[in-house]
Scaffold this motif. Structure first.
Motif, PDB file in Angstrom:
ATOM      1  N   MET A   1       0.848  -1.189   0.000  1.00 56.29           N
ATOM      2  CA  MET A   1       0.000   0.000   0.000  1.00 56.29           C
ATOM      3  C   MET A   1       0.891   1.249   0.000  1.00 56.29           C
ATOM      4  SD  MET A   1      -2.976   0.818   2.796  1.00 56.29           S
ATOM      5  CE  MET A   1      -1.928   0.570   4.224  1.00 56.29           C
ATOM      6  N   ILE A   2       0.481   2.226  -0.826  1.00 57.45           N
ATOM      7  CA  ILE A   2       1.191   3.499  -0.849  1.00 57.45           C
ATOM      8  C   ILE A   2       0.244   4.574  -0.321  1.00 57.45           C
ATOM      9  CG2 ILE A   2       2.256   5.274  -2.320  1.00 57.45           C
ATOM     10  CD1 ILE A   2       2.909   3.088  -4.344  1.00 57.45           C
ATOM     11  N   ILE A   3       0.694   5.270   0.700  1.00 57.90           N
ATOM     12  CA  ILE A   3      -0.095   6.401   1.199  1.00 57.90           C
ATOM     13  C   ILE A   3       0.605   7.679   0.770  1.00 57.90           C
ATOM     14  CG2 ILE A   3      -1.013   7.548   3.255  1.00 57.90           C
ATOM     15  CD1 ILE A   3      -0.835   4.833   4.702  1.00 57.90           C
TER      16      ILE A   3
ATOM     17  N   LYS B   1       0.173   0.987  11.737  1.00 56.84           N
ATOM     18  CA  LYS B   1       0.774  -0.067  12.568  1.00 56.84           C
ATOM     19  C   LYS B   1      -0.326  -0.899  13.240  1.00 56.84           C
ATOM     20  CE  LYS B   1       4.447  -0.645  15.909  1.00 56.84           C
ATOM     21  NZ  LYS B   1       5.182   0.024  16.989  1.00 56.84           N
ATOM     22  N   LEU B   2      -1.325  -0.203  13.764  1.00 63.00           N
ATOM     23  CA  LEU B   2      -2.440  -0.902  14.400  1.00 63.00           C
ATOM     24  C   LEU B   2      -3.128  -1.877  13.444  1.00 63.00           C
ATOM     25  CD1 LEU B   2      -4.424   1.663  16.583  1.00 63.00           C
ATOM     26  CD2 LEU B   2      -3.519  -0.572  17.269  1.00 63.00           C
ATOM     27  N   LEU B   3      -3.131  -1.493  12.164  1.00 58.25           N
ATOM     28  CA  LEU B   3      -3.785  -2.342  11.167  1.00 58.25           C
ATOM     29  C   LEU B   3      -2.880  -3.494  10.710  1.00 58.25           C
ATOM     30  CD1 LEU B   3      -5.474   0.498   9.080  1.00 58.25           C
ATOM     31  CD2 LEU B   3      -6.654  -1.216  10.459  1.00 58.25           C
ATOM     32  N   GLY B   4      -1.675  -3.566  11.292  1.00 57.26           N
ATOM     33  CA  GLY B   4      -0.782  -4.692  10.998  1.00 57.26           C
ATOM     34  C   GLY B   4       0.192  -4.445   9.860  1.00 57.26           C
ATOM     35  N   TYR B   5       0.467  -3.188   9.563  1.00 59.93           N
ATOM     36  CA  TYR B   5       1.396  -2.872   8.467  1.00 59.93           C
ATOM     37  C   TYR B   5       2.668  -2.228   8.992  1.00 59.93           C
ATOM     38  CZ  TYR B   5      -1.851  -3.885   4.691  1.00 59.93           C
ATOM     39  OH  TYR B   5      -2.665  -4.524   3.817  1.00 59.93           O
ATOM     40  N   HIS B   6       3.789  -2.596   8.358  1.00 65.91           N
ATOM     41  CA  HIS B   6       5.050  -1.927   8.649  1.00 65.91           C
ATOM     42  C   HIS B   6       5.207  -0.796   7.641  1.00 65.91           C
ATOM     43  CE1 HIS B   6       9.280  -1.303   9.497  1.00 65.91           C
ATOM     44  NE2 HIS B   6       9.489  -1.348   8.179  1.00 65.91           N
ATOM     45  N   SER B   7       5.510   0.407   8.110  1.00 69.80           N
ATOM     46  CA  SER B   7       5.582   1.512   7.145  1.00 69.80           C
ATOM     47  C   SER B   7       6.966   2.146   7.099  1.00 69.80           C
ATOM     48  CB  SER B   7       4.534   2.571   7.481  1.00 69.80           C
ATOM     49  OG  SER B   7       4.849   3.194   8.702  1.00 69.80           O
ATOM     50  N   THR B   8       7.355   2.579   5.901  1.00 71.44           N
ATOM     51  CA  THR B   8       8.619   3.280   5.686  1.00 71.44           C
ATOM     52  C   THR B   8       8.308   4.639   5.063  1.00 71.44           C
ATOM     53  OG1 THR B   8       9.637   1.151   5.185  1.00 71.44           O
ATOM     54  CG2 THR B   8      10.901   3.113   4.574  1.00 71.44           C
TER      55      THR B   8
ATOM     56  N   LEU C   1       4.123   7.109   2.406  1.00 67.93           N
ATOM     57  CA  LEU C   1       4.395   6.057   3.393  1.00 67.93           C
ATOM     58  C   LEU C   1       4.221   4.744   2.636  1.00 67.93           C
ATOM     59  CD1 LEU C   1       2.527   6.686   6.766  1.00 67.93           C
ATOM     60  CD2 LEU C   1       5.000   6.509   6.412  1.00 67.93           C
ATOM     61  N   ILE C   2       5.278   3.943   2.626  1.00 65.84           N
ATOM     62  CA  ILE C   2       5.190   2.652   1.943  1.00 65.84           C
ATOM     63  C   ILE C   2       4.872   1.609   2.998  1.00 65.84           C
ATOM     64  CG2 ILE C   2       6.419   1.026   0.439  1.00 65.84           C
ATOM     65  CD1 ILE C   2       5.933   3.954  -0.627  1.00 65.84           C
ATOM     66  N   CYS C   3       3.757   0.953   2.831  1.00 62.20           N
ATOM     67  CA  CYS C   3       3.267   0.062   3.883  1.00 62.20           C
ATOM     68  C   CYS C   3       3.282  -1.385   3.395  1.00 62.20           C
ATOM     69  CB  CYS C   3       1.847   0.438   4.259  1.00 62.20           C
ATOM     70  SG  CYS C   3       1.721   2.191   4.682  1.00 62.20           S
ATOM     71  N   ILE C   4       3.912  -2.233   4.181  1.00 61.92           N
ATOM     72  CA  ILE C   4       4.005  -3.652   3.840  1.00 61.92           C
ATOM     73  C   ILE C   4       3.289  -4.451   4.921  1.00 61.92           C
ATOM     74  CG2 ILE C   4       5.596  -5.561   3.271  1.00 61.92           C
ATOM     75  CD1 ILE C   4       6.274  -3.275   1.462  1.00 61.92           C
ATOM     76  N   GLY C   5       2.387  -5.306   4.499  1.00 63.31           N
ATOM     77  CA  GLY C   5       1.675  -6.125   5.474  1.00 63.31           C
ATOM     78  C   GLY C   5       0.718  -7.048   4.768  1.00 63.31           C
ATOM     79  N   LYS C   6       0.150  -7.962   5.541  1.00 62.61           N
ATOM     80  CA  LYS C   6      -0.683  -8.978   4.901  1.00 62.61           C
ATOM     81  C   LYS C   6      -2.167  -8.777   5.178  1.00 62.61           C
ATOM     82  CE  LYS C   6       2.450 -12.805   4.170  1.00 62.61           C
ATOM     83  NZ  LYS C   6       3.717 -12.350   4.746  1.00 62.61           N
ATOM     84  N   ALA C   7      -2.467  -7.936   6.151  1.00 63.92           N
ATOM     85  CA  ALA C   7      -3.861  -7.810   6.569  1.00 63.92           C
ATOM     86  C   ALA C   7      -4.734  -7.279   5.439  1.00 63.92           C
ATOM     87  CB  ALA C   7      -3.938  -6.879   7.775  1.00 63.92           C
ATOM     88  N   GLU C   8      -5.942  -7.810   5.380  1.00 60.46           N
ATOM     89  CA  GLU C   8      -6.937  -7.293   4.428  1.00 60.46           C
ATOM     90  C   GLU C   8      -7.609  -6.099   5.091  1.00 60.46           C
ATOM     91  OE1 GLU C   8      -8.542  -7.641   1.463  1.00 60.46           O
ATOM     92  OE2 GLU C   8      -6.782  -8.806   0.874  1.00 60.46           O
ATOM     93  N   ILE C   9      -7.438  -4.935   4.539  1.00 60.51           N
ATOM     94  CA  ILE C   9      -8.087  -3.794   5.186  1.00 60.51           C
ATOM     95  C   ILE C   9      -8.904  -2.997   4.183  1.00 60.51           C
ATOM     96  CG2 ILE C   9      -6.331  -3.507   6.999  1.00 60.51           C
ATOM     97  CD1 ILE C   9      -5.367  -1.074   5.279  1.00 60.51           C
TER      98      ILE C   9
END
Ligand code: PEP
Ligand code: MN
Length: 333
Positions: A1-3, A22-29, A39-47
């Motif tokens: 995900m790109i914010i 972070k609360l949604l389970g994503y690591h962001s850079t 913000l580049i967000c890496i994670g597996k959660a379906e949101i």
């Protein structure tokens, strides 16, 4: 995900976004480039991305399933173009032609080639002053001395310059003379160099590695982008295969695949791509037909006497014929 973050966001709002991600389970850079903040967000959660999109300070949010994010074509409508200044761009409707010797050899050589380019309205000249050679005993370039007369010849004719930078420490000395920094095939995964070019304010021409996959090329581009520089041009220059009838196997598939996977401009280097003079024009045309945004090739007043890559270098007559053919093909396409 790109914010995509709104410009000049107060730190408190930025941390609120990071916290929510972070609360949604994503690591962001966090990434800050010359054009924006992400913000580049890496994670597996379906949101539901509206949970992010509705936060104050968020300009836009994009779901990008590729592992390379910012260079992916999945979050941008249309393609990016890269400006070299003075109205010269790569990407867009016009085909960008770049030509010049493999190596800068002498003032006379550079002047004659620059004249040839000017005569045919070619706006970008290539030429190496720091040359990566397989043998340490081969000609390794004139260095900064060559760069200076290369620069003079081009500036007085309104021609922009692309040259190879082999290591991060050369960026600063080359900087005043260069309009497009070339990363050669041997350096495509030199991540320190990519990071350093990401922090610099001039565009980057990134060649595909000698045995590099398309995905690896895109990851390398992601390094440059995420370090802050969005002005990236990708270049298919042939890969090493089992075939020995020519120097490299020009991967025409890569042009189509890259144009699909990324929004960045994609150009072709048929000179290194096939490595044999007689085949360069045909491969260049194949690349244009496949959708390349530009072609970079080697030309020399007398290729037989070139100090490097003469066997794949066109003379002026062959170069003029190729320019006409490419322009004709482009108009038909
Ligand atoms: C070059 O452009 O002359 C060159 C050395 O290219 P590559 O890095 O693709 O081999
Ligand atoms: Mn070369």
């Amino acid at each position: 995900m790109i914010i995509q973050i709104k410009p000049q966001l107060p730190e408190t709002q930025r941390s609120r976004i990071v916290g929510r991600v972070k609360l949604l389970g994503y690591h962001s850079t966090p990434v800050r480039t010359q054009h924006g903040e992400y913000l580049i967000c890496i994670g597996k959660a379906e949101i539901d991305i509206r949970q992010i999109g509705s936060l104050p300070g968020v300009a836009d949010v994009h779901r990008v399933s590729d592992q390379f994010k910012l260079v992916s074509g999945k979050w941008k409508l249309g393609y990016s173009a890269v400006s070299l200044g003075e109205g010269v761009t790569i990407g867009g409707d016009e085909i960008a032609l770049m030509a010049g010797p493999c190596s800068i050899e002498s003032e006379e050589q550079v002047e004659r080639i620059a004249d040839h380019l000017q005569k045919h309205q070619i706006k970008i000249m290539r030429g190496g002053v720091f040359k990566p050679r397989s043998s340490p005993y081969a000609f390794r370039g004139l260095g900064l001395d060559g760069m200076k007369f290369f620069y003079e010849a081009c500036r007085k004719r309104g021609i922009r310059i692309v040259t190879e930078v082999m290591q991060a420490s050369q960026i600063e000395e080359l900087y005043p003379y260069v309009d497009l920094f070339q990363v050669g095939a041997r350096n495509t995964q030199n991540f320190n160099l990519l990071d350093a070019l990401g922090k610099c304010a001039k565009p980057v021409l990134l060649k595909r590695g000698i045995s590099g996959t398309i995905e690896e090329l895109l990851y390398s581009a992601e390094y440059v982008f995420s370090a802050g520089n969005e002005a990236i041009v990708l270049c298919e220059r042939g890969i090493r295969t089992f075939e020995t009838a020519y120097r490299n196997t020009f991967d025409v598939n890569a042009i189509q695949v890259l144009k699909d996977k990324t929004h960045l401009p994609v150009i072709a280097d048929p000179s290194h791509g096939v490595g044999i003079r007689d085949y360069v024009a045909g491969i260049a045309l194949a690349a244009v037909a496949a959708g390349a945004d530009g072609v970079i090739y080697e030309v020399h007043p007398s290729p037989e006497e070139a100090l490097s890559d003469g066997q794949q270098t066109l003379n002026f007559q062959e170069s003029a014929a190729l320019i006409n053919k490419i322009r004709h093909l482009k108009s038909v396409l």
